[in-house]
Design a protein around this motif. Structure first.
Motif, PDB file in Angstrom:
ATOM      1  N   UNK A 119       0.843  -1.192   0.000  1.00 16.52           N
ATOM      2  CA  UNK A 119       0.000   0.000   0.000  1.00 16.52           C
ATOM      3  C   UNK A 119       0.878   1.242   0.000  1.00 16.52           C
ATOM      4  N   UNK A 120       0.632   2.117  -0.959  1.00 14.29           N
ATOM      5  CA  UNK A 120       1.478   3.294  -1.082  1.00 14.29           C
ATOM      6  C   UNK A 120       0.927   4.536  -0.413  1.00 14.29           C
ATOM      7  N   UNK A 126      -7.698   3.037   2.487  1.00 15.38           N
ATOM      8  CA  UNK A 126      -9.107   3.268   2.825  1.00 15.38           C
ATOM      9  C   UNK A 126     -10.023   2.618   1.795  1.00 15.38           C
ATOM     10  N   UNK A 127      -9.672   2.740   0.511  1.00 13.59           N
ATOM     11  CA  UNK A 127     -10.496   2.159  -0.547  1.00 13.59           C
ATOM     12  C   UNK A 127     -10.562   0.637  -0.431  1.00 13.59           C
ATOM     13  N   UNK A 214      -3.769  -7.074   0.656  1.00 16.56           N
ATOM     14  CA  UNK A 214      -4.029  -5.993  -0.284  1.00 16.56           C
ATOM     15  C   UNK A 214      -4.134  -6.514  -1.717  1.00 16.56           C
ATOM     16  N   UNK A 215      -3.390  -7.592  -2.061  1.00 18.00           N
ATOM     17  CA  UNK A 215      -3.453  -8.069  -3.444  1.00 18.00           C
ATOM     18  C   UNK A 215      -4.653  -8.985  -3.698  1.00 18.00           C
ATOM     19  N   UNK A 216      -5.537  -9.120  -2.718  1.00 21.15           N
ATOM     20  CA  UNK A 216      -6.802  -9.820  -2.941  1.00 21.15           C
ATOM     21  C   UNK A 216      -7.955  -8.841  -3.149  1.00 21.15           C
ATOM     22  N   UNK A 217      -7.623  -7.565  -3.265  1.00 24.79           N
ATOM     23  CA  UNK A 217      -8.579  -6.556  -3.714  1.00 24.79           C
ATOM     24  C   UNK A 217      -8.032  -6.006  -5.027  1.00 24.79           C
ATOM     25  N   UNK A 254       5.495  -0.549   5.075  1.00 18.27           N
ATOM     26  CA  UNK A 254       5.991  -0.035   3.796  1.00 18.27           C
ATOM     27  C   UNK A 254       6.798  -1.069   3.027  1.00 18.27           C
ATOM     28  N   UNK A 255       7.016  -2.239   3.645  1.00 17.72           N
ATOM     29  CA  UNK A 255       7.796  -3.307   3.028  1.00 17.72           C
ATOM     30  C   UNK A 255       6.904  -4.511   2.733  1.00 17.72           C
TER      31      UNK A 255
END
Length: 355
Positions: A119-120, A126-127, A214-217, A254-255
């Motif tokens: 996530x950057x 939030x999305x 995060x990579x499942x959204x 961040x990693x």
């Protein structure tokens, strides 16, 4: 494996191997996933790891029930994301079991989809959290008892620690000595186990995603809005605090989760706050008071538990998670334990976002 797919699998999906291109897709730890591009359609093909998912038909049936329910919600304008659905084989089935040659299933491919591994910014956090909350909210009307357990006690920290202790006792790969500091750290977290035992008895069972990385959204490439929730393999009855905790675990650093730059592995407060805002905007009226209070516990438990699973697999010889080099699972474990420590160090500040 691609040659095997072309020779033995594609025909079951009504695809001529001469007219199709097969390429690896994603970076999952468990199953093998491919994108099939044919003349008439594109779809996702997956070989299920039956060492992990011992009842793969239950996995496919669960996903089918969930997709049917979500399609009804879409038709009623009550669900705003696209739906991942099973790909029907030429004979009408939802899977093909080739015995020792694998258990295969297909899913619809969503064009314009894009995933990220880190996530950057707060807006993306939030999305994505809002999308996972929207997914869970849509499933509250589906009877949780209709969904089978594909991995019993999947999110059960005492059981995971018991498996770790068994791996320590066996020491089949002679790796315990190099992991002693992390082992001692895990076994010292008895207060967390006691807190968990007290809280779980107060929580209702709901249908949970159980892998809210995060990579499942998926994002929509065209405008980077939320497109779909994917990877329904571990959807089962459970507690929503674990879905929240898995977002914290995978969004806040961040990693990447196998980074060895432990000095950079930490929970970013702004990302944590964004998760809370997005998730509660969809589920705030659904959660009981006890569920809302449990979310902070879920964040801590998930970081520790996934670390325990990586460490256990390392001690057992890397039989569960796919690795890319020796010591990969130990690196993942150290990463997750560092996230857990970061949560503890910021407890007062972070937990305030949930009050």
């Amino acid at each position: 494996m691609i040659d095997f797919i072309r020779q033995h699998v594609l025909s079951h999906f009504g695809v001529d191997a001469n007219d199709a291109k097969v390429t690896p897709l994603g970076n999952g730890h468990i199953n093998y996933t491919f994108l099939v591009r044919g003349l008439n359609r594109d779809f996702v093909l997956q070989k299920i790891n039956t060492d992990v998912f011992k009842t793969p038909t239950a996995l496919v049936n669960n996903a089918h029930k969930i997709s049917q329910h979500l399609h009804k919600k879409v038709a009623a304008a009550d669900y705003g994301l696209q739906v991942v659905s099973p790909e029907v084989l030429a004979n009408g089935d939802l899977y093909i079991d080739l015995g020792e040659l694998g258990f295969w299933r297909g899913m619809n491919y969503l064009p314009y989809s894009h995933s990220i591994d880190v996530v950057g910014c707060e807006a993306d956090a939030e999305m994505a959290a809002k999308a996972f909350g929207h997914f869970s909210s849509a499933l509250t009307e589906l009877d949780a008892d209709l969904i089978e357990d594909v991995i019993p006690n999947f999110h059960h920290l005492p059981g995971r620690i018991e498996l770790l202790q068994q791996a320590i006792s066996a020491d089949s790969q002679n790796r315990v000595a190099q992991c002693r500091d992390w082992i001692d750290f895990v076994l010292s977290q008895q207060d967390l186990l006691q807190e968990l035992a007290q809280v779980e008895t107060k929580l209702p069972h709901r249908i949970c995603h159980n892998d809210t990385k995060i990579n499942n959204m998926l994002f929509d490439k065209r405008d980077m809005s939320s497109l779909a929730i994917i990877d329904l393999d571990t959807c089962m009855k459970g507690y929503l605090m674990y879905d929240f905790g898995d977002m914290v675990r995978t969004f806040c650093s961040p990693e990447e989760e196998d980074s060895t730059a432990l000095d950079k592995v930490q929970v970013r407060e702004s990302i944590f706050g964004a998760i809370c805002k997005g998730y509660l905007s969809e589920l705030g009226d659904t959660l009981s008071d006890d569920e809302r209070k449990s979310l902070w516990l879920g964040a801590r438990v998930m970081c520790l538990m996934i670390g325990v699973r990586f460490l256990t697999d390392h001690l057992n010889g890397d039989v569960y998670f796919q690795i890319h080099h020796e010591g990969h699972n130990l690196e993942r474990a150290a990463n997750q334990f560092t996230m857990y420590q970061s949560l503890l160090n910021q407890q007062d500040t972070l937990s305030a976002y949930l009050n």
